[in-house]
Design an enzyme around this catalytic site. Sequence first.
Site, PDB file in Angstrom:
ATOM      1  N   TYR A 143       0.845  -1.200   0.000  1.00 18.43           N
ATOM      2  CA  TYR A 143       0.000   0.000   0.000  1.00 18.43           C
ATOM      3  C   TYR A 143       0.883   1.253   0.000  1.00 18.43           C
ATOM      4  O   TYR A 143       0.688   2.168  -0.803  1.00 18.43           O
ATOM      5  CB  TYR A 143      -0.896  -0.039   1.240  1.00 18.43           C
ATOM      6  CG  TYR A 143      -1.850   1.119   1.405  1.00 18.43           C
ATOM      7  CD1 TYR A 143      -2.931   1.294   0.551  1.00 18.43           C
ATOM      8  CD2 TYR A 143      -1.690   2.028   2.457  1.00 18.43           C
ATOM      9  CE1 TYR A 143      -3.830   2.343   0.739  1.00 18.43           C
ATOM     10  CE2 TYR A 143      -2.580   3.075   2.647  1.00 18.43           C
ATOM     11  CZ  TYR A 143      -3.650   3.225   1.791  1.00 18.43           C
ATOM     12  OH  TYR A 143      -4.539   4.270   1.977  1.00 18.43           O
ATOM     13  N   LYS A 147       1.531   4.227  -2.753  1.00 17.37           N
ATOM     14  CA  LYS A 147       1.277   5.635  -2.428  1.00 17.37           C
ATOM     15  C   LYS A 147       2.486   6.509  -2.776  1.00 17.37           C
ATOM     16  O   LYS A 147       2.337   7.585  -3.345  1.00 17.37           O
ATOM     17  CB  LYS A 147       0.879   5.779  -0.951  1.00 17.37           C
ATOM     18  CG  LYS A 147      -0.503   5.215  -0.628  1.00 17.37           C
ATOM     19  CD  LYS A 147      -1.586   5.857  -1.474  1.00 17.37           C
ATOM     20  CE  LYS A 147      -2.969   5.365  -1.161  1.00 17.37           C
ATOM     21  NZ  LYS A 147      -3.983   5.803  -2.135  1.00 17.37           N
TER      22      LYS A 147
HETATM   23  P1  NAD Z   1     -12.662   2.141   0.093  1.00 18.89           P
HETATM   24  O1  NAD Z   1     -11.992   0.832   0.071  1.00 18.89           O
HETATM   25  O2  NAD Z   1     -13.722   2.390   1.125  1.00 18.89           O
HETATM   26  O3  NAD Z   1     -13.335   2.447  -1.326  1.00 18.89           O
HETATM   27  C1  NAD Z   1     -12.715   2.177  -2.540  1.00 18.89           C
HETATM   28  C2  NAD Z   1     -13.792   2.057  -3.591  1.00 18.89           C
HETATM   29  O4  NAD Z   1     -13.128   1.787  -4.841  1.00 18.89           O
HETATM   30  C3  NAD Z   1     -14.785   0.916  -3.351  1.00 18.89           C
HETATM   31  O5  NAD Z   1     -16.108   1.387  -3.448  1.00 18.89           O
HETATM   32  C4  NAD Z   1     -14.463  -0.100  -4.458  1.00 18.89           C
HETATM   33  O6  NAD Z   1     -15.605  -0.786  -4.945  1.00 18.89           O
HETATM   34  C5  NAD Z   1     -13.888   0.818  -5.509  1.00 18.89           C
HETATM   35  N1  NAD Z   1     -13.012   0.112  -6.448  1.00 18.89           N
HETATM   36  C6  NAD Z   1     -12.143  -0.901  -6.202  1.00 18.89           C
HETATM   37  N2  NAD Z   1     -11.539  -1.277  -7.335  1.00 18.89           N
HETATM   38  C7  NAD Z   1     -12.025  -0.491  -8.321  1.00 18.89           C
HETATM   39  C8  NAD Z   1     -11.791  -0.394  -9.713  1.00 18.89           C
HETATM   40  N3  NAD Z   1     -10.928  -1.192 -10.345  1.00 18.89           N
HETATM   41  N4  NAD Z   1     -12.468   0.548 -10.408  1.00 18.89           N
HETATM   42  C9  NAD Z   1     -13.352   1.360  -9.807  1.00 18.89           C
HETATM   43  N5  NAD Z   1     -13.644   1.314  -8.500  1.00 18.89           N
HETATM   44  C10 NAD Z   1     -12.969   0.400  -7.756  1.00 18.89           C
HETATM   45  O7  NAD Z   1     -11.517   3.248   0.186  1.00 18.89           O
HETATM   46  P2  NAD Z   1     -11.585   4.686   0.878  1.00 18.89           P
HETATM   47  O8  NAD Z   1     -11.340   4.502   2.315  1.00 18.89           O
HETATM   48  O9  NAD Z   1     -12.783   5.415   0.421  1.00 18.89           O
HETATM   49  O10 NAD Z   1     -10.261   5.328   0.268  1.00 18.89           O
HETATM   50  C11 NAD Z   1     -10.283   6.140  -0.884  1.00 18.89           C
HETATM   51  C12 NAD Z   1      -8.880   6.659  -1.137  1.00 18.89           C
HETATM   52  O11 NAD Z   1      -8.414   7.368   0.012  1.00 18.89           O
HETATM   53  C13 NAD Z   1      -7.842   5.564  -1.388  1.00 18.89           C
HETATM   54  O12 NAD Z   1      -6.868   6.044  -2.277  1.00 18.89           O
HETATM   55  C14 NAD Z   1      -7.203   5.372  -0.015  1.00 18.89           C
HETATM   56  O13 NAD Z   1      -5.906   4.863  -0.111  1.00 18.89           O
HETATM   57  C15 NAD Z   1      -7.191   6.800   0.477  1.00 18.89           C
HETATM   58  N6  NAD Z   1      -7.096   6.872   1.931  1.00 18.89           N
HETATM   59  C16 NAD Z   1      -8.113   6.409   2.716  1.00 18.89           C
HETATM   60  C17 NAD Z   1      -7.990   6.472   4.097  1.00 18.89           C
HETATM   61  C18 NAD Z   1      -9.075   5.988   5.023  1.00 18.89           C
HETATM   62  O14 NAD Z   1      -8.869   5.982   6.245  1.00 18.89           O
HETATM   63  N7  NAD Z   1     -10.233   5.593   4.515  1.00 18.89           N
HETATM   64  C19 NAD Z   1      -6.837   7.038   4.657  1.00 18.89           C
HETATM   65  C20 NAD Z   1      -5.811   7.471   3.822  1.00 18.89           C
HETATM   66  C21 NAD Z   1      -5.961   7.416   2.451  1.00 18.89           C
HETATM   67  N1  SER Z   2      -6.915   4.120   6.671  1.00 20.78           N
HETATM   68  C1  SER Z   2      -5.931   3.721   5.726  1.00 20.78           C
HETATM   69  C2  SER Z   2      -5.464   2.317   6.012  1.00 20.78           C
HETATM   70  O1  SER Z   2      -5.429   1.991   7.191  1.00 20.78           O
HETATM   71  C3  SER Z   2      -4.736   4.645   5.780  1.00 20.78           C
HETATM   72  O2  SER Z   2      -4.340   4.962   4.522  1.00 20.78           O
HETATM   73  O3  SER Z   2      -5.141   1.611   5.121  1.00 20.78           O
END
Ligand code: NAD
Ligand code: SER
Length: 317
Positions: A143, A147
């Site tokens: 991951y 990133k």
């Molecule tokens: P999530 O896993 O909740 O959602 C990801 C979505 O992408 C899902 O709805 C999934 O169906 C969809 N998906 C998966 N493969 C796909 C594809 N090939 N084409 C289209 N859609 C697809 O993730 P999130 O928590 O909403 O995170 C969104 C972004 O933010 C990511 O880049 C993640 O790394 C980043 N992020 C999230 C967090 C967190 O705490 N949630 C923290 C840091 C960074």
């Molecule tokens: N919430 C995310 C994880 O734990 C941080 O990018 O993967």
Amino acid sequence: MKNILVLGSGGQIGSELTVRLREVYGNANVVASDLDPNRLTAQIREAGPCYPCDATKAEQIAAIVKDHKIDTIYNLVAILSATAEKNPMLGWNVGMGALLNCLEVSKEYSAALFTPSSIGAFGLNTPLNGTPQDTIQRPRTIYGVTKVSGELLSDYYFERFGVDTRSVRFPGLISNVTPPGGGTTDYAVDIYYAAVRGEKFECPLAAGTLLDMMYMPDAIDAAIQIMEADPTKLIHRNSFNVTAMHFDPEAIYAEIRKHRPDFIMTYNPDSLKQKIADSWPNWMDDTAARAEWGFNPKFGLEQMTIDMLAKLTTKLL
Ligand code: NAD
Ligand code: SER
């Protein structure tokens, strides 16, 4: 007025960001999409344009961008840290595949692009206290590798081709709407669900594990604010440290017990998640985000806990 495409509208961030973007820019101007259209809520499906879209297929993104004259893409497609570690090829192919396609489509159609990075972009040899904006980034998770690669590629497309790429390094995000998708920081969401349901909570991280966190309303504001920022003020682009609070499991437990004194948490650390969490910052320095585009989160642990418990009580009971 913008014409926006959201990739990953079914996810933890995408479900709330899509709704907020439609409030700001108009329902018709924000296209929702996800690989799995069943993940889109009825509210998202009914309020505006929606498509199934596999972000690892460039032609599917390009078709929507062309048809809807999209000028801004929010790419939220990734496999979160703990899930990706169980299937590294999937983590790499989805994270990098979606990003490269977005960069190419943005280049071709002159769209701006937001792709979140993460605290996962850091590793054990990064300074873990007050993690600077510009510092050592040698993560040891797939991951984190995606990133860091994503940050570099996004800066490359800006410098080389003028693609307007912008990004933040989100910390763990806490929300009462859509559950998280398999990350290391998920415990900080799950603990509220357990407290409201009157269940005991087994914490998968050890006592004393400090991590940066943010309440989802502040994360949504940040994602919109950075894409609205004056480009002449941006010294950095990919990607800005942003944080709103940092705590260990004991601190969130104590905060919840102020409102639910009978709530019980025990520890049962998950070795995979613990190893990942130990390699992430205790707290980041987000001075650059505050100075360059006015990042200013509103929620700390106390206010977030009051809001989470109230909203989840309405939702679950
Ligand atoms: P999530 O896993 O909740 O959602 C990801 C979505 O992408 C899902 O709805 C999934 O169906 C969809 N998906 C998966 N493969 C796909 C594809 N090939 N084409 C289209 N859609 C697809 O993730 P999130 O928590 O909403 O995170 C969104 C972004 O933010 C990511 O880049 C993640 O790394 C980043 N992020 C999230 C967090 C967190 O705490 N949630 C923290 C840091 C960074
Ligand atoms: N919430 C995310 C994880 O734990 C941080 O990018 O993967």
